[in-house]
Every structure is written in C-alpha cells, then in structure tokens.
Motif scaffolding. Structure first.
Motif, PDB file in Angstrom:
ATOM      1  N   SER A  25       0.831  -1.205   0.000  1.00 11.20           N
ATOM      2  CA  SER A  25       0.000   0.000   0.000  1.00 11.20           C
ATOM      3  C   SER A  25       0.862   1.251   0.000  1.00 11.20           C
ATOM      4  O   SER A  25       0.578   2.226  -0.712  1.00 11.20           O
ATOM      5  N   ALA A  26       1.949   1.244   0.791  1.00 13.45           N
ATOM      6  CA  ALA A  26       2.838   2.408   0.832  1.00 13.45           C
ATOM      7  C   ALA A  26       3.560   2.611  -0.486  1.00 13.45           C
ATOM      8  O   ALA A  26       3.808   3.745  -0.901  1.00 13.45           O
ATOM      9  N   THR A  28       2.435   1.699  -3.551  1.00 13.56           N
ATOM     10  CA  THR A  28       1.520   1.968  -4.669  1.00 13.56           C
ATOM     11  C   THR A  28       0.524   3.083  -4.389  1.00 13.56           C
ATOM     12  O   THR A  28      -0.160   3.532  -5.304  1.00 13.56           O
ATOM     13  N   ARG A  29       0.390   3.486  -3.092  1.00  7.61           N
ATOM     14  CA  ARG A  29      -0.623   4.469  -2.676  1.00  7.61           C
ATOM     15  C   ARG A  29      -2.039   3.954  -2.908  1.00  7.61           C
ATOM     16  O   ARG A  29      -2.976   4.746  -3.087  1.00  7.61           O
ATOM     17  N   ARG A  31      -5.086   1.905  -1.148  1.00 12.92           N
ATOM     18  CA  ARG A  31      -5.485   1.624   0.231  1.00 12.92           C
ATOM     19  C   ARG A  31      -5.399   0.135   0.545  1.00 12.92           C
ATOM     20  O   ARG A  31      -5.650  -0.716  -0.308  1.00 12.92           O
ATOM     21  N   HIS A  55      -5.096  -0.041 -10.605  1.00  9.95           N
ATOM     22  CA  HIS A  55      -4.660  -0.677  -9.364  1.00  9.95           C
ATOM     23  C   HIS A  55      -3.974  -2.010  -9.638  1.00  9.95           C
ATOM     24  O   HIS A  55      -2.969  -2.343  -8.995  1.00  9.95           O
ATOM     25  N   SER A  58      -0.442  -1.276 -10.855  1.00  6.76           N
ATOM     26  CA  SER A  58       0.466  -0.791  -9.817  1.00  6.76           C
ATOM     27  C   SER A  58       0.864  -1.902  -8.853  1.00  6.76           C
ATOM     28  O   SER A  58       2.039  -2.061  -8.518  1.00  6.76           O
TER      29      SER A  58
END
Length: 251
Positions: A25-26, A28-29, A31, A55, A58
């Motif tokens: 998550s960090a 690719t941003r 959630r 998504h 990423s």
C-alpha cells in the motif's frame, strides 16, 4: 488444472516477495482495504473498471509481476479494454446555448462568448488532428514511427546462416490458443508484447539470451534453437523462462 485468478496470483507474488499488505500500500498508494479485496478478486471498491485496471497494474509491478500481462488478463476476464473516448466528443455541445434577450446589445458578453467558442473549436481541432503522422509537402503522409516497429515478430523462418551465428538465440512460438506473450532480449529490450493468435507461428532472434513470459503456458508450443521445449506448465499457468544460445558440440 484450474486457472489461477488474478487475485490469487497477486497474493502469491506478494507473499513470495516477502511483502506485507501495508508495504504494498505504501509503495503503490492503493489503500490496504482495496488490496485485500483485490486479492479476493473483489474490485467493487476500486471505483470502476478504469481505476481497477490501474490498481492491478500498480500492485503487479510492486510485487514483481509483469504489469502488462496482468492488465491483459484482467481485460480478458472483464470484457476487454475500455473503449477510448475521443476528445471531440468531450467538447461537443449537448444543447443549444440560449442567451437571455436584453433591450440593449451587451458587446462585452457577446465578445466573451465568441472567444469561448473560438477556444473550444481550437482545442477540438488540435486534439482531433493530433496523430503520429505528419503530412509532407506533396500531400503524402510520412509516418513518425520507424518503418519496421520493434514489436513486429519475424514471421518467416530464419535462414540457416543466421541460426548458426555464434551466440545467437532463436526462439519460435506457435499459438495453440490465443494467449498473451512477452519476449525480451538479454538487455531487457522488448522484442514482442501482445496477443499471439491461435495457429500463428512467430520467430525471434537475439544475442546471448531471450526472456519469455507466457500468460497461459499450455496455450503455446516453443522451439529454442530448433529444439522443442517440453514441460512448460499447465493450463492458465503464468510462466517466465530464459533461454541461451546452443552449446557448442564437443569434438
């Protein structure tokens, strides 16, 4: 063999890379909740197929999978890639602009409306006419791309002299079923990336090594340096393999 889902492939690749969901998550941003749902093949919180494709791309890149191959599989399972929207359609007016009637002519408003119309039509013309080709002086069209795109496979069988060249790898792929194929050389340069249709045979040559990614290992047959490759994988299994030049014959 049952075909692997996109979610299970993303989860397996993340675990194999030793990454946690917060770490992905960090990077690719995206959630954490969405990543958990994606690994369960639930894309309802992505905000639509357009954002879901982004998504998938990423997260696949973050966990070490080929992002183009994963998006291709996503499109196959969800009705194909979204149809691009022409810029002209975005700027096309849906209704007639009715200006309120006044006793006197408001030249300031009329000038503003005229300028707005000129700007809109100018943007439509620029966006509608933009392409990869430029017109030459005699009216012919000169392509801005190379005459032979690097993504074009060699469909003809290689000549014996080329196959015998030292350090060269010759790869031939025949499609049993339509499937995604990605071929790169030793430096990572793309030789081919796209769908190989059923019944089509394509051949590539590169120095030192050839890297191959198959979205469905059982959908194709491979020959490397004239020898058939066996045991690639089962139906629906994504496989990455690398092949080198033929070994010199011992005297």
């Amino acid at each position: 063999m049952q075909e692997q889902s996109i979610g299970s492939m993303l989860a397996a690749a993340r675990q194999s890379a030793g990454l946690s969901v917060p770490q992905v998550s960090a990077a690719t941003r995206v959630r954490e909740t969405i990543i958990h749902r994606m690994e369960q093949d639930d894309y309802g919180q992505c905000g639509g197929l357009f954002y879901a494709r982004g998504h998938v791309r990423s997260v696949a890149k973050a966990v070490g999978l080929d992002p183009e191959a994963m998006v291709h599989l996503f499109d196959q399972q969800h009705g194909g890639a979204p149809v691009p929207v022409r810029a002209a359609a975005v700027f096309q007016a849906d209704r007639t602009i009715n200006l309120p009637q006044r006793r006197g002519t408001n030249w300031t408003m009329a000038l503003g409306v005229a300028l707005a119309i000129v700007v809109v039509f100018g943007m439509m013309r620029v966006l509608g006419d933009a392409s990869d080709q430029a017109k030459t002086g005699d009216g012919r069209v000169a392509s801005a791309r190379p005459v032979v795109p690097p993504n074009t496979p060699i469909t003809e069988s290689p000549q014996p002299a080329a196959t015998a060249e030292k350090g060269m790898v010759t790869l031939q792929i025949r499609g049993k079923r339509t499937s995604y194929v990605n071929v790169r050389d030793a430096e990572g340069r793309k030789l081919f990336a796209g769908t190989l249709e059923a019944g089509k045979t394509s051949t590539w040559q590169a120095a030192e090594k050839v890297h191959v990614l198959l979205a469905d290992a059982s959908a194709v047959s491979l020959q490397v340096n004239g020898k058939k490759v066996r045991g690639l994988g089962g139906r629906g299994e994504m496989v990455q393999r690398s092949f080198g030049p033929p070994k010199p014959k011992s005297r």
